[in-house]
Design a protein around this motif. Structure first.
Motif, mmCIF file in Angstrom:
data_model
loop_
_atom_site.group_PDB
_atom_site.id
_atom_site.type_symbol
_atom_site.label_atom_id
_atom_site.label_comp_id
_atom_site.label_asym_id
_atom_site.label_seq_id
_atom_site.Cartn_x
_atom_site.Cartn_y
_atom_site.Cartn_z
ATOM 1 N N GLY A 7 0.792 -1.220 0.000
ATOM 2 C CA GLY A 7 0.000 0.000 0.000
ATOM 3 C C GLY A 7 0.822 1.267 0.000
ATOM 4 O O GLY A 7 1.973 1.290 -0.392
ATOM 5 N N LEU A 8 0.167 2.334 0.460
ATOM 6 C CA LEU A 8 0.752 3.661 0.545
ATOM 7 C C LEU A 8 0.897 3.998 2.020
ATOM 8 O O LEU A 8 -0.001 3.712 2.796
ATOM 9 C CB LEU A 8 -0.146 4.690 -0.125
ATOM 10 N N ALA A 9 1.823 4.534 2.428
ATOM 11 C CA ALA A 9 3.066 4.857 1.778
ATOM 12 C C ALA A 9 4.140 3.927 2.331
ATOM 13 O O ALA A 9 4.270 3.753 3.542
ATOM 14 C CB ALA A 9 3.449 6.302 2.030
ATOM 15 N N TYR A 10 4.891 3.335 1.427
ATOM 16 C CA TYR A 10 5.949 2.379 1.741
ATOM 17 C C TYR A 10 6.842 2.852 2.878
ATOM 18 O O TYR A 10 7.153 2.099 3.801
ATOM 19 C CB TYR A 10 6.767 2.157 0.468
ATOM 20 N N ASP A 11 7.238 4.100 2.826
ATOM 21 C CA ASP A 11 8.208 4.637 3.768
ATOM 22 C C ASP A 11 7.594 5.259 5.020
ATOM 23 O O ASP A 11 8.306 5.746 5.889
ATOM 24 C CB ASP A 11 9.123 5.654 3.082
ATOM 25 N N PHE A 12 6.287 5.207 5.136
ATOM 26 C CA PHE A 12 5.623 5.713 6.339
ATOM 27 C C PHE A 12 4.633 4.673 6.863
ATOM 28 O O PHE A 12 5.006 3.837 7.677
ATOM 29 C CB PHE A 12 4.958 7.077 6.077
ATOM 30 N N CYS A 13 3.399 4.674 6.406
ATOM 31 C CA CYS A 13 2.366 3.785 6.948
ATOM 32 C C CYS A 13 2.736 2.306 6.840
ATOM 33 O O CYS A 13 2.656 1.567 7.825
ATOM 34 C CB CYS A 13 1.031 4.032 6.252
ATOM 35 N N VAL A 14 3.123 1.863 5.671
ATOM 36 C CA VAL A 14 3.505 0.467 5.478
ATOM 37 C C VAL A 14 4.728 0.148 6.332
ATOM 38 O O VAL A 14 4.767 -0.870 7.040
ATOM 39 C CB VAL A 14 3.783 0.162 3.985
ATOM 40 N N GLY A 15 5.709 1.015 6.280
ATOM 41 C CA GLY A 15 6.939 0.802 7.030
ATOM 42 C C GLY A 15 6.708 0.708 8.527
ATOM 43 O O GLY A 15 7.208 -0.210 9.183
ATOM 44 N N TYR A 16 5.947 1.637 9.072
ATOM 45 C CA TYR A 16 5.704 1.629 10.517
ATOM 46 C C TYR A 16 4.922 0.390 10.920
ATOM 47 O O TYR A 16 5.173 -0.181 11.990
ATOM 48 C CB TYR A 16 4.972 2.889 10.955
ATOM 49 N N SER A 17 3.968 -0.038 10.089
ATOM 50 C CA SER A 17 3.205 -1.245 10.401
ATOM 51 C C SER A 17 4.091 -2.480 10.396
ATOM 52 O O SER A 17 3.955 -3.366 11.249
ATOM 53 C CB SER A 17 2.052 -1.415 9.408
ATOM 54 N N ALA A 18 5.013 -2.555 9.446
ATOM 55 C CA ALA A 18 5.948 -3.683 9.389
ATOM 56 C C ALA A 18 6.834 -3.703 10.631
ATOM 57 O O ALA A 18 7.059 -4.764 11.234
ATOM 58 C CB ALA A 18 6.799 -3.602 8.124
ATOM 59 N N LEU A 19 7.333 -2.551 11.025
ATOM 60 C CA LEU A 19 8.176 -2.472 12.215
ATOM 61 C C LEU A 19 7.389 -2.819 13.474
ATOM 62 O O LEU A 19 7.897 -3.506 14.368
ATOM 63 C CB LEU A 19 8.812 -1.090 12.328
ATOM 64 N N ASP A 20 6.127 -2.398 13.545
ATOM 65 C CA ASP A 20 5.276 -2.746 14.681
ATOM 66 C C ASP A 20 5.062 -4.257 14.760
ATOM 67 O O ASP A 20 5.094 -4.840 15.850
ATOM 68 C CB ASP A 20 3.920 -2.046 14.596
ATOM 69 N N ALA A 21 4.844 -4.890 13.613
ATOM 70 C CA ALA A 21 4.672 -6.345 13.585
ATOM 71 C C ALA A 21 5.907 -7.046 14.148
ATOM 72 O O ALA A 21 5.803 -7.986 14.942
ATOM 73 C CB ALA A 21 4.381 -6.827 12.164
ATOM 74 N N ARG A 22 7.072 -6.593 13.743
ATOM 75 C CA ARG A 22 8.312 -7.189 14.252
ATOM 76 C C ARG A 22 8.457 -6.956 15.749
ATOM 77 O O ARG A 22 8.898 -7.840 16.471
ATOM 78 C CB ARG A 22 9.530 -6.617 13.505
ATOM 79 N N ARG A 23 8.045 -5.774 16.223
ATOM 80 C CA ARG A 23 8.162 -5.472 17.655
ATOM 81 C C ARG A 23 7.336 -6.433 18.514
ATOM 82 O O ARG A 23 7.702 -6.698 19.651
ATOM 83 C CB ARG A 23 7.731 -4.031 17.947
ATOM 84 N N VAL A 24 6.231 -6.932 17.972
ATOM 85 C CA VAL A 24 5.415 -7.882 18.731
ATOM 86 C C VAL A 24 5.750 -9.326 18.379
ATOM 87 O O VAL A 24 5.047 -10.254 18.770
ATOM 88 C CB VAL A 24 3.899 -7.603 18.590
ATOM 89 N N GLY A 25 6.831 -9.515 17.612
ATOM 90 C CA GLY A 25 7.338 -10.855 17.358
ATOM 91 C C GLY A 25 6.786 -11.575 16.144
ATOM 92 O O GLY A 25 7.011 -12.768 15.984
ATOM 93 N N LEU A 26 6.068 -10.864 15.281
ATOM 94 C CA LEU A 26 5.531 -11.497 14.075
ATOM 95 C C LEU A 26 6.474 -11.320 12.896
ATOM 96 O O LEU A 26 7.053 -10.240 12.726
ATOM 97 C CB LEU A 26 4.173 -10.881 13.718
ATOM 98 N N PRO A 27 6.608 -12.348 12.062
ATOM 99 C CA PRO A 27 7.355 -12.170 10.815
ATOM 100 C C PRO A 27 6.618 -11.152 9.934
ATOM 101 O O PRO A 27 5.393 -11.212 9.805
ATOM 102 C CB PRO A 27 7.338 -13.556 10.174
ATOM 103 N N ALA A 28 7.342 -10.228 9.352
ATOM 104 C CA ALA A 28 6.737 -9.187 8.519
ATOM 105 C C ALA A 28 7.362 -9.204 7.134
ATOM 106 O O ALA A 28 8.581 -9.252 6.992
ATOM 107 C CB ALA A 28 6.925 -7.811 9.157
ATOM 108 N N PHE A 29 6.508 -9.168 6.126
ATOM 109 C CA PHE A 29 6.917 -9.195 4.727
ATOM 110 C C PHE A 29 6.282 -8.003 4.019
ATOM 111 O O PHE A 29 5.065 -7.871 3.988
ATOM 112 C CB PHE A 29 6.448 -10.484 4.045
ATOM 113 N N VAL A 30 7.109 -7.131 3.458
ATOM 114 C CA VAL A 30 6.619 -5.988 2.685
ATOM 115 C C VAL A 30 6.711 -6.357 1.210
ATOM 116 O O VAL A 30 7.768 -6.742 0.719
ATOM 117 C CB VAL A 30 7.441 -4.717 2.977
ATOM 118 N N LEU A 31 5.581 -6.255 0.514
ATOM 119 C CA LEU A 31 5.518 -6.545 -0.921
ATOM 120 C C LEU A 31 5.902 -5.267 -1.670
ATOM 121 O O LEU A 31 5.065 -4.414 -1.957
ATOM 122 C CB LEU A 31 4.115 -7.011 -1.303
ATOM 123 N N ARG A 32 7.178 -5.145 -1.951
ATOM 124 C CA ARG A 32 7.742 -3.898 -2.486
ATOM 125 C C ARG A 32 7.070 -3.429 -3.776
ATOM 126 O O ARG A 32 6.818 -2.240 -3.948
ATOM 127 C CB ARG A 32 9.261 -4.065 -2.704
#
Length: 66
Positions: A7-32
């Motif tokens: 989705g939008l925006a890779y470097d903000f919303c998507v990025g922060y969500s991916a980092l949040d997932a990792r913080r709670v221990g989930l594997p995170a995959f961003v579809l670039r």
């Protein structure tokens, strides 16, 4: 059990969500190729550095089709 992000925006919303997932221990995959970056003052490169440190995987959609 795993988080896939696109989705939008890779470097903000998507990025922060991916980092949040990792913080709670989930594997995170961003579809670039299913994202678009704003790239404000190098924000795309910065989030990719954060992905690398956090263990976020950046992949292409074709990887899922396999």
């Amino acid at each position: 059990t795993r988080v896939f992000l696109a989705g939008l925006a890779y470097d903000f919303c998507v990025g922060y969500s991916a980092l949040d997932a990792r913080r709670v221990g989930l594997p995170a995959f961003v579809l670039r190729d299913a994202c678009r970056a704003i790239d404000l003052n190098g924000s795309a490169a910065k989030i990719e550095d954060e992905f690398a440190r956090a263990g976020v995987s950046v992949i292409e959609c074709a990887t899922l089709l396999g």
